[in-house]
Design an enzyme around this catalytic site. Structure first.
Site, PDB file in Angstrom:
ATOM      1  N   HIS A  45       0.585  -1.225  -0.016  1.00 56.11           N
ATOM      2  CA  HIS A  45       0.044   0.009  -0.077  1.00 56.11           C
ATOM      3  C   HIS A  45       0.742   1.082  -0.014  1.00 56.11           C
ATOM      4  O   HIS A  45       0.107   2.254  -0.194  1.00 56.11           O
ATOM      5  CB  HIS A  45      -1.119   0.092   1.144  1.00 56.11           C
ATOM      6  CG  HIS A  45      -0.139   0.139   2.452  1.00 56.11           C
ATOM      7  ND1 HIS A  45      -0.171  -0.813   3.446  1.00 56.11           N
ATOM      8  CD2 HIS A  45      -0.073   1.238   3.000  1.00 56.11           C
ATOM      9  CE1 HIS A  45       0.341  -0.295   4.629  1.00 56.11           C
ATOM     10  NE2 HIS A  45       0.625   0.718   4.379  1.00 56.11           N
ATOM     11  N   ASP A  63       0.063  -7.728   1.187  1.00 54.45           N
ATOM     12  CA  ASP A  63       0.444  -6.303   1.473  1.00 54.45           C
ATOM     13  C   ASP A  63       1.951  -6.088   1.410  1.00 54.45           C
ATOM     14  O   ASP A  63       2.443  -5.486   2.152  1.00 54.45           O
ATOM     15  CB  ASP A  63      -0.364  -5.716   2.508  1.00 54.45           C
ATOM     16  CG  ASP A  63      -0.360  -4.287   2.801  1.00 54.45           C
ATOM     17  OD1 ASP A  63       0.030  -3.607   1.662  1.00 54.45           O
ATOM     18  OD2 ASP A  63      -0.311  -3.812   3.583  1.00 54.45           O
ATOM     19  N   SER A  83       4.920   2.154   8.257  1.00 56.26           N
ATOM     20  CA  SER A  83       4.311   1.086   7.248  1.00 56.26           C
ATOM     21  C   SER A  83       5.486   0.598   6.422  1.00 56.26           C
ATOM     22  O   SER A  83       5.941   1.463   5.601  1.00 56.26           O
ATOM     23  CB  SER A  83       3.261   1.299   6.484  1.00 56.26           C
ATOM     24  OG  SER A  83       2.067   1.539   7.056  1.00 56.26           O
ATOM     25  N   LEU A 138      -3.844 -26.603  -2.471  1.00 56.96           N
ATOM     26  CA  LEU A 138      -4.288 -27.600  -1.778  1.00 56.96           C
ATOM     27  C   LEU A 138      -5.488 -28.293  -2.509  1.00 56.96           C
ATOM     28  O   LEU A 138      -5.322 -29.735  -2.440  1.00 56.96           O
ATOM     29  CB  LEU A 138      -4.769 -27.297  -0.329  1.00 56.96           C
ATOM     30  CG  LEU A 138      -5.386 -28.332   0.711  1.00 56.96           C
ATOM     31  CD1 LEU A 138      -4.271 -29.469   0.803  1.00 56.96           C
ATOM     32  CD2 LEU A 138      -5.620 -27.858   1.902  1.00 56.96           C
ATOM     33  N   GLY A 139      -6.567 -27.779  -2.678  1.00 58.52           N
ATOM     34  CA  GLY A 139      -7.570 -28.083  -3.520  1.00 58.52           C
ATOM     35  C   GLY A 139      -8.642 -28.727  -2.408  1.00 58.52           C
ATOM     36  O   GLY A 139      -9.140 -29.856  -2.790  1.00 58.52           O
TER      37      GLY A 139
END
Length: 487
Positions: A128, A158, A233, A288-289
């Site tokens: 961001h 992010d 951040s 993973l399925g």
């Protein structure tokens, strides 16, 4: 009789000798056991220890923490008075007609922090911080500034990776094992809050597996009470050895300032994204399925568990790694590679940070027995060509980017539920017809005017011959809704 002094001496020597023998290594030359990290965590015992400083850690890490400046150009058309539509006023004031003046270009900028993680100038920061940036510059702690290239952006975590355009080597910090953190450990947060310059704050780890924060798709955070403010951040969260344990990313605040509740993305996730940047610049997560759900108190009681734990498997898809490994519906996954999972968020974090091409082990409870399953780590397949199309014709879909669904597309968009057919909306432009209608990224177009939509080509063909009335069947979060609009 009272024992003589020589008797006392011999007695004391025997006691000392017995103590020494008890401390002597066992036969065969075995070495004494080394203290564990937990044993080294000590409370200050005296005034000298209380006066100990964090300055050596800061001197080691601070040169690797940079300020990140991101800028982008925005074109605006400013509306002026309707009087300027009059030819007389336009001629008198020299203004163009049409109710608008000439487009004006404005530069928007954002400020954050970043951490250099290798000598060649690789920087990791928050997505961001640099989102939609045209230019990125980094400023080092010694006041040198460099342009930087964006190597990778991953909105779902992010996180983003930059590369400094400059001659190295650069001071950098090494990743630490964020899984070894414990609640109560001391940490330092280093960044550039409010643009005032590099700042260091100190606190403790408040929680190590905080979920439901709502910052990224993979909600698994280190919570700390070290002051984190806007501008922090992308900065560093470091341990007492100067290792990078997290990337500061968010605060919980009603005022906009730090209230002692800050969150950092674990170093384990940051390392995974950095490695992806080194291998093609694209984040590939294992597939993973299968789908899982949280185990609440009622489910735990039904499964005869002493407490809620693990995640319950609710579906296994045909041909998936989960099916090949033998995972079944109603299995309870309690750990991934020995790391406990407590909810779907922690399970997703543990599994999603595994590297493609390897294997991982699930510890599973099935019929009151604990078994281990080996899962192959491979990317989600693109079973159908995505055939990406931008919808430009006048219709409720104008302004959208659509794709044919497949496991790969579903994984990229973060879709759950095992739906791998149809057409999905990947992007919606702000202010477009689709935006005004209320369509969102992740919506699946099931039908238009009672015609089933199977491909992007079919949807595009329908929009080129618009009807008088639009009837849309849109699936969102597993529920299909009907929308009727005038043509």
């Amino acid at each position: 009789m009272r024992p003589t002094n020589s008797g006392n001496t011999r007695h004391m020597l025997r006691v000392i000798l017995a103590g020494l023998l008890a401390l002597w290594p066992v036969a065969g030359g075995a070495q004494t056991a080394q203290p564990s990290p937990a044993d080294l965590r000590l409370v200050p015992q005296n005034e000298t220890q209380i006066k100990l400083s964090f300055a050596p850690i800061v001197k080691k890490v601070a040169p690797a923490v940079v300020n990140v400046y991101a800028s982008r150009k925005v074109v605006q058309r400013r509306q002026v008075s309707p009087f300027f539509d009059d030819p007389f006023f336009r001629r008198f004031f020299g203004q163009p007609g049409g109710g608008f003046d000439r487009p004006r270009q404005r530069v928007e900028s954002s400020l954050g922090s970043g951490v250099i993680i290798s000598a060649d100038g690789t920087v990791i920061t928050n997505h961001h911080v640099i989102k939609d940036a045209d230019e990125v510059r980094v400023a080092l702690s010694d006041r040198r500034e460099f342009d930087a290239d964006i190597v990778l952006m991953d909105e779902r975590t992010d996180l983003a990776v930059l590369k400094i355009r400059g001659e190295g080597p650069f001071e950098h910090v090494a990743f630490a094992d964020s899984d070894s953190l414990e609640v109560g450990d001391i940490v330092l947060a280093i960044g550039n809050p409010f643009g005032v310059g590099q700042t260091v704050t100190q606190g403790i780890v408040s929680a190590t597996a905080r979920t439901q924060v709502g910052v990224t798709d993979f909600q698994f955070f280190i919570q700390t009470d070290a002051a984190i403010n806007p501008g922090n951040s992308g900065g560093a969260l470091v341990d007492m050895a100067g290792g990078l344990v997290g990337i500061n990313t968010a605060i919980f605040s009603r005022s906009g300032g730090s209230n002692g509740i800050g969150f950092a993305i674990p170093a384990h996730m940051a390392r995974f994204v950095a490695q992806a940047a080194d291998h093609g610049g694209k984040v590939q997560r294992p597939w993973l399925g299968a789908t899982v759900q949280i185990v609440n108190a009622e489910i735990a009681e039904a499964l005869s568990l002493d407490r809620p734990r693990g995640v319950l498997v609710t579906a296994v898809f045909e041909g998936s790694p989960a099916q090949e490994a033998g995972l079944k519906v109603s299995d309870l996954v309690i750990a991934v590679d020995g790391k406990e999972v407590v909810d779907p968020n922690s399970f997703g974090y543990r599994f999603a940070t595994k590297m493609i091409g390897e294997k991982t082990e699930f510890q599973v409870l099935r019929d009151d027995r604990e078994i281990t399953l080996s899962i192959s780590l491979r990317p989600a397949p693109e079973t159908t060509s995505r055939d990406t199309r931008e919808m430009k014709e006048y219709s409720p879909f104008e302004g959208t980017t659509v794709m044919n669904l497949s496991p790969a597309v579903a994984e990229e968009l973060g879709l759950e539920g095992g739906v791998f057919d149809g057409v999905v909306i990947a992007e919606v432009k702000g202010g477009s017809a689709a935006d005004r209608v209320g369509l969102r990224p992740g919506d699946i177009v099931r039908g238009v005017n009672r015609q089933k939509i199977e491909t992007t080509r079919m949807l595009e063909a329908i929009t080129k011959a618009p009807p008088r009335v639009w009837q849309l069947d849109i699936e969102r979060d597993g529920k299909v809704s009907q929308i009727t609009l005038r043509g």
